[in-house]
Design a protein around this motif. Structure first.
Motif, PDB file in Angstrom:
ATOM      1  N   GLU A 194      -5.174  -2.374   6.009  1.00 50.50           N
ATOM      2  CA  GLU A 194      -3.895  -1.671   5.925  1.00 50.50           C
ATOM      3  C   GLU A 194      -2.730  -2.646   6.136  1.00 50.50           C
ATOM      4  O   GLU A 194      -1.706  -2.565   5.449  1.00 50.50           O
ATOM      5  CB  GLU A 194      -3.842  -0.560   6.968  1.00 50.50           C
ATOM      6  CG  GLU A 194      -2.555   0.255   6.956  1.00 50.50           C
ATOM      7  CD  GLU A 194      -2.274   0.905   5.611  1.00 50.50           C
ATOM      8  OE1 GLU A 194      -1.083   1.038   5.255  1.00 50.50           O
ATOM      9  OE2 GLU A 194      -3.240   1.288   4.909  1.00 50.50           O
ATOM     10  N   ARG A 195      -2.915  -3.559   7.057  1.00 49.63           N
ATOM     11  CA  ARG A 195      -1.870  -4.551   7.314  1.00 49.63           C
ATOM     12  C   ARG A 195      -1.639  -5.437   6.088  1.00 49.63           C
ATOM     13  O   ARG A 195      -0.501  -5.827   5.797  1.00 49.63           O
ATOM     14  CB  ARG A 195      -2.277  -5.401   8.512  1.00 49.63           C
ATOM     15  CG  ARG A 195      -1.209  -6.336   9.037  1.00 49.63           C
ATOM     16  CD  ARG A 195      -0.074  -5.599   9.648  1.00 49.63           C
ATOM     17  NE  ARG A 195       0.894  -6.537  10.219  1.00 49.63           N
ATOM     18  CZ  ARG A 195       2.197  -6.327  10.262  1.00 49.63           C
ATOM     19  NH1 ARG A 195       2.704  -5.196   9.809  1.00 49.63           N
ATOM     20  NH2 ARG A 195       3.004  -7.210  10.791  1.00 49.63           N
ATOM     21  N   TRP A 197      -1.760  -4.590   3.003  1.00 49.67           N
ATOM     22  CA  TRP A 197      -0.883  -3.897   2.058  1.00 49.67           C
ATOM     23  C   TRP A 197       0.586  -4.002   2.477  1.00 49.67           C
ATOM     24  O   TRP A 197       1.484  -3.926   1.657  1.00 49.67           O
ATOM     25  CB  TRP A 197      -1.274  -2.421   1.948  1.00 49.67           C
ATOM     26  CG  TRP A 197      -2.578  -2.177   1.262  1.00 49.67           C
ATOM     27  CD1 TRP A 197      -3.735  -1.724   1.824  1.00 49.67           C
ATOM     28  CD2 TRP A 197      -2.874  -2.369  -0.128  1.00 49.67           C
ATOM     29  NE1 TRP A 197      -4.731  -1.621   0.875  1.00 49.67           N
ATOM     30  CE2 TRP A 197      -4.232  -2.007  -0.335  1.00 49.67           C
ATOM     31  CE3 TRP A 197      -2.141  -2.818  -1.218  1.00 49.67           C
ATOM     32  CZ2 TRP A 197      -4.860  -2.081  -1.573  1.00 49.67           C
ATOM     33  CZ3 TRP A 197      -2.766  -2.874  -2.465  1.00 49.67           C
ATOM     34  CH2 TRP A 197      -4.096  -2.519  -2.627  1.00 49.67           C
ATOM     35  N   GLN A 198       0.813  -4.198   3.773  1.00 49.15           N
ATOM     36  CA  GLN A 198       2.178  -4.234   4.288  1.00 49.15           C
ATOM     37  C   GLN A 198       2.782  -5.640   4.276  1.00 49.15           C
ATOM     38  O   GLN A 198       3.944  -5.819   3.909  1.00 49.15           O
ATOM     39  CB  GLN A 198       2.206  -3.683   5.725  1.00 49.15           C
ATOM     40  CG  GLN A 198       1.751  -2.231   5.834  1.00 49.15           C
ATOM     41  CD  GLN A 198       1.506  -1.812   7.268  1.00 49.15           C
ATOM     42  OE1 GLN A 198       1.650  -2.597   8.199  1.00 49.15           O
ATOM     43  NE2 GLN A 198       1.126  -0.549   7.457  1.00 49.15           N
ATOM     44  N   VAL A 199       1.986  -6.631   4.692  1.00 45.42           N
ATOM     45  CA  VAL A 199       2.549  -7.979   4.885  1.00 45.42           C
ATOM     46  C   VAL A 199       1.858  -9.039   4.036  1.00 45.42           C
ATOM     47  O   VAL A 199       2.248 -10.206   4.071  1.00 45.42           O
ATOM     48  CB  VAL A 199       2.481  -8.385   6.372  1.00 45.42           C
ATOM     49  CG1 VAL A 199       3.285  -7.436   7.233  1.00 45.42           C
ATOM     50  CG2 VAL A 199       1.039  -8.478   6.858  1.00 45.42           C
ATOM     51  N   ALA A 204      -2.145 -11.027   7.135  1.00 42.28           N
ATOM     52  CA  ALA A 204      -3.105 -10.117   7.762  1.00 42.28           C
ATOM     53  C   ALA A 204      -4.288 -10.887   8.338  1.00 42.28           C
ATOM     54  O   ALA A 204      -4.779 -10.569   9.429  1.00 42.28           O
ATOM     55  CB  ALA A 204      -3.578  -9.074   6.756  1.00 42.28           C
TER      56      ALA A 204
END
Length: 213
Positions: A194-195, A197-199, A204
C-alpha cells in the motif's frame, strides 16, 4: 435435420482482456502439455492445471507492482540474513499427469546450489522453496501447488497477505514464515504494498528495511 459439429480453435486464438480468467474442465494431461507448447513462453497469460481442470488467467496491469515488490522484499530479507538463492520467476512447474502451475515468482533457497546451472528443469528437481502468487483465489491453484509440494506459498490478494505451509500433503495457514522467523510479514507486506502506491516502490522498500532493522 441439420447436424451440429463443434468448432475447434487453438487456445492461442483466445483474446482475453486483462483480469480475465477462463476455466476449462476435462482437459487431459496430454492436452495440457499441447496447450502449453501452443501458447509458448513469451505470453502474458498464466496457466494452472489440476484435477483435469485448466485455468488461464491474464493479469491486470496493477498486478505487476505487488508481484515485483514482494519479490524484492524476499531478496531484501535473504540479503539481510546473508543467504544465497536462485530466483526462477514464472517457471512452469509440473507433476506429470497431475498438476502444473506458473508462480508469479519463486525462489530456491535450501536447494539453490543444485539449481545454479539449470536452464531447464529436470524431472527429479525439487520444487522451489518459496512461491509467490498475487490476486489468486482459485482452489485449482492451491490444488496444483499441493500436488507439486512447494514447501511455502505466499498469496497476496486484494490487500490481504496469507502464508501457506505444506504439511502432510496439505496447506495450512500460518502467521509466520519459517524462512523468515520473527518478522511479522502478514502485517508488513500489505502495508509495504500500500505504501508503494503512495510513495513509490523504492521508498517503500527503504521503509520496509528500516522497519525490520
Amino acid at each position: 435435420m441439420t447436424a451440429l459439429f463443434p468448432i475447434l480453435k487453438p487456445i492461442s486464438q483466445l483474446r482475453l482482456s486483462p483480469g480475465s480468467v477462463v476455466t476449462i474442465p476435462n482437459v487431459s494431461w496430454q492436452e495440457f502439455e499441447s496447450i502449453l507448447q501452443e501458447m509458448g513462453e513469451g505470453r502474458s497469460a498464466r496457466v494452472t492445471y489440476s484435477q483435469n481442470t485448466l485455468e488461464i488467467m491474464v493479469p491486470l496491469p496493477e498486478h505487476e507492482k505487488p508481484k515485483d515488490l514482494i519479490s524484492d522484499i524476499v531478496k531484501t530479507l535473504l540479503k539481510m540474513s546473508n543467504r544465497r538463492y536462485e530466483p526462477f520467476g514464472s517457471t512452469t512447474f509440473k507433476r506429470e499427469n497431475t498438476a502444473g502451475v506458473e508462480p508469479d515468482a519463486c525462489f530456491y533457497i535450501q536447494n539453490y546450489q543444485r539449481m545454479i546451472n539449470r536452464r531447464r528443469l529436470q524431472p527429479d528437481d525439487p520444487p522451489p522453496d518459496l512461491a509467490i502468487e498475487t490476486d489468486v483465489t482459485s482452489k485449482t491453484t492451491l490444488d496444483a501447488y499441493e500436488a507439486i509440494g512447494v514447501p511455502e506459498l505466499w498469496i497476496y490478494n486484494s490487500g490481504k497477505f496469507t502464508i501457506y505451509l505444506f504439511q502432510n500433503g496439505k496447506y495450512i495457514n500460518a502467521n509466520t514464515s519459517p524462512l523468515f522467523p520473527g518478522i511479522p510479514l502478514t502485517q508488513l507486506i500489505p502495508a509495504t504494498v500500500e505504501r508503494a502506491w503512495q510513495v513509490g516502490t523504492v521508498q517503500a522498500l527503504v521503509e520496509f528495511e528500516e522497519a525490520i532493522s
